[in-house]
Design an enzyme around this catalytic site. Structure first.
Site, PDB file in Angstrom:
ATOM      1  N   LYS A  34       8.363   4.153  -0.409  1.00 34.21           N
ATOM      2  CA  LYS A  34       7.015   4.343   0.110  1.00 34.21           C
ATOM      3  C   LYS A  34       6.567   5.758  -0.211  1.00 34.21           C
ATOM      4  O   LYS A  34       7.164   6.737   0.244  1.00 34.21           O
ATOM      5  CB  LYS A  34       6.991   4.105   1.615  1.00 34.21           C
ATOM      6  CG  LYS A  34       5.622   4.317   2.223  1.00 34.21           C
ATOM      7  CD  LYS A  34       5.579   3.939   3.679  1.00 34.21           C
ATOM      8  CE  LYS A  34       4.214   4.227   4.260  1.00 34.21           C
ATOM      9  NZ  LYS A  34       4.151   3.934   5.689  1.00 34.21           N
ATOM     10  N   LYS A  54       5.572   0.542  -2.502  1.00 30.86           N
ATOM     11  CA  LYS A  54       4.236   0.713  -1.928  1.00 30.86           C
ATOM     12  C   LYS A  54       3.700   2.079  -2.292  1.00 30.86           C
ATOM     13  O   LYS A  54       4.452   3.037  -2.157  1.00 30.86           O
ATOM     14  CB  LYS A  54       4.377   0.558  -0.411  1.00 30.86           C
ATOM     15  CG  LYS A  54       3.145   0.845   0.367  1.00 30.86           C
ATOM     16  CD  LYS A  54       3.457   0.754   1.831  1.00 30.86           C
ATOM     17  CE  LYS A  54       2.196   1.217   2.557  1.00 30.86           C
ATOM     18  NZ  LYS A  54       2.444   1.589   3.898  1.00 30.86           N
TER      19      LYS A  54
HETATM   20  C1  PBG Z   1       2.578   2.954   8.838  1.00 28.61           C
HETATM   21  C2  PBG Z   1       1.973   2.297   7.655  1.00 28.61           C
HETATM   22  C3  PBG Z   1       0.937   2.751   6.821  1.00 28.61           C
HETATM   23  C4  PBG Z   1       0.665   1.705   5.942  1.00 28.61           C
HETATM   24  C5  PBG Z   1       1.566   0.682   6.218  1.00 28.61           C
HETATM   25  N1  PBG Z   1       2.362   1.078   7.264  1.00 28.61           N
HETATM   26  C6  PBG Z   1       0.157   3.991   6.847  1.00 28.61           C
HETATM   27  C7  PBG Z   1       0.782   5.285   6.504  1.00 28.61           C
HETATM   28  O1  PBG Z   1       1.955   5.377   6.137  1.00 28.61           O
HETATM   29  O2  PBG Z   1       0.070   6.284   6.651  1.00 28.61           O
HETATM   30  C8  PBG Z   1      -0.405   1.697   4.895  1.00 28.61           C
HETATM   31  C9  PBG Z   1      -0.874   0.339   4.477  1.00 28.61           C
HETATM   32  C10 PBG Z   1      -2.172   0.302   3.756  1.00 28.61           C
HETATM   33  O3  PBG Z   1      -2.748   1.331   3.347  1.00 28.61           O
HETATM   34  O4  PBG Z   1      -2.665  -0.820   3.568  1.00 28.61           O
HETATM   35  N2  PBG Z   1       3.356   4.039   8.592  1.00 28.61           N
END
Ligand code: PBG
Length: 329
Positions: A196, A249
């Protein structure tokens, strides 16, 4: 005069039937996961300003969404909670009566056939918006592990079919697996947000979930987008700690990473096409610059071609529709 050309790749592109016969990528609705936001309160279906067509739902109106999902043949969801109270340690995340827990009980009772994945993270529940417990300005890794494990367990107890930790703390898959196993949830799989990145593509999500950090950014825990070797390290660690599915992601701009993870590891790989990707397509379509459904179908197929086994997308229902119409598949 016709040339003597033995290999003419265009031969196999001549008709629809032939093109679909030799297709290299086949996609199925079974692998689509629809993310959505559930909020406290009653009678709420509130459109998210930065994500037109996506809503914050209160539990009592979820049946509208679930009917739509089943009409489209989308069987899996990823649930995000928006609590009405936040605190320093994010206690709403593991509360028995937390928003995710309430939503899970409702869904499992009324729509038992829908497969429920839950996002395990603290940022929607903490007053400071960071994904863990703070020590000064720094997110304390090991203290955060305890609350993540508690949160994942409370999701499993409320009926989650799979948990998906998105916090990016070191050791969190191991901590969650241990807690689940200790409580006999041996068969609840973990879909790890292994890779991520710290990404501006999450902008609209943070608006939707009210989860932007109140100071600083997430760069001390989410990955630097200049890196790809690190993605391999993260995935390897997650597998060694017990992850069942790996996730990459964001999606679109990160397909090289997805392909590498897919080649390297023998685990299913999920791709999360995030909020910013959805909103860019919506905005471009609204301006009349692109054709929304053509772009949606093409990008989905490209994500599978790059190696996705599972696709998490706010466009899941539209993609299912395109498959039904035979436009992609
Ligand atoms: C929680 C999380 C996030 C997303 C998924 N889980 C936000 C972040 O990390 O700031 C983003 C998903 C999206 O943008 O569709 N941590």
């Amino acid at each position: 005069m016709k040339q003597k050309i033995l290999q003419r790749p265009r031969r196999l592109r001549k008709s629809d039937i032939l093109r679909s016969m030799v297709r290299e990528t086949r996609i199925s609705k079974d692998s689509l996961v629809y993310p959505f936001f559930v909020t406290e309160g009653n009678n709420i279906k509130e459109e998210i300003k930065t994500m037109p067509g996506q809503y914050r739902w209160s539990v009592d109106r979820l049946s509208e969404l679930f009917k739509e999902l089943s009409e489209h043949g989308v069987k899996s969801v990823l649930i995000f909670g928006i609590p009405d109270k936040k605190d320093e340690c994010g206690s709403g995340a593991w509360s028995k009566d937390g928003i995710i827990q309430k939503a899970l009980r409702y869904i499992k009772k009324n729509f038992p056939d829908i497969f429920c994945v839950t996002d395990v993270c603290m940022c929607e529940y903490t007053s400071h918006g960071h994904c863990g417990i703070l020590d000064g300005d720094y997110v304390d890794n090991d203290k955060t592990l305890e609350v993540l494990a508690k949160t994942a367990l409370s999701h499993a107890e409320a009926g989650a079919d799979m948990v998906a930790p998105s916090d990016m703390m070191d050791g969190r898959i191991g901590a969650i697996r241990k807690e689940l196993d200790k409580n006999e949830f041996y068969n609840i799989p973990i879909m790890a947000y292994s890779v991520k990145y710290s990404s501006a593509f999450y902008g609209p999500f943070r608006d939707a979930a009210d989860s932007a950090p109140s100071f600083g950014d997430r760069k001390s825990y989410q990955m630097d987008f200049h890196n790809v070797r690190e993605a391999i390290i993260e995935s390897g660690l997650d597998i060694s700690e017990g992850a069942d599915i790996l996730m990459v992601k964001p999606g679109m701009a990160y397909l090289d990473v997805l392909t590498k993870i897919k080649e390297k590891f023998n685990k299913p790989v999920a791709l999360y096409s995030v909020s910013g990707e959805y909103s860019m397509i919506k905005a471009g379509a609204k301006l009349g610059y692109i054709d929304e459904m053509s772009v949606v179908g093409e990008s989905a197929v490209c994500m599978y071609r790059a190696g996705a086994d599972i696709l998490i997308t706010y466009y899941a229902m539209e993609i299912a529709g395109l498959i039904d119409e035979g436009k992609i598949g």
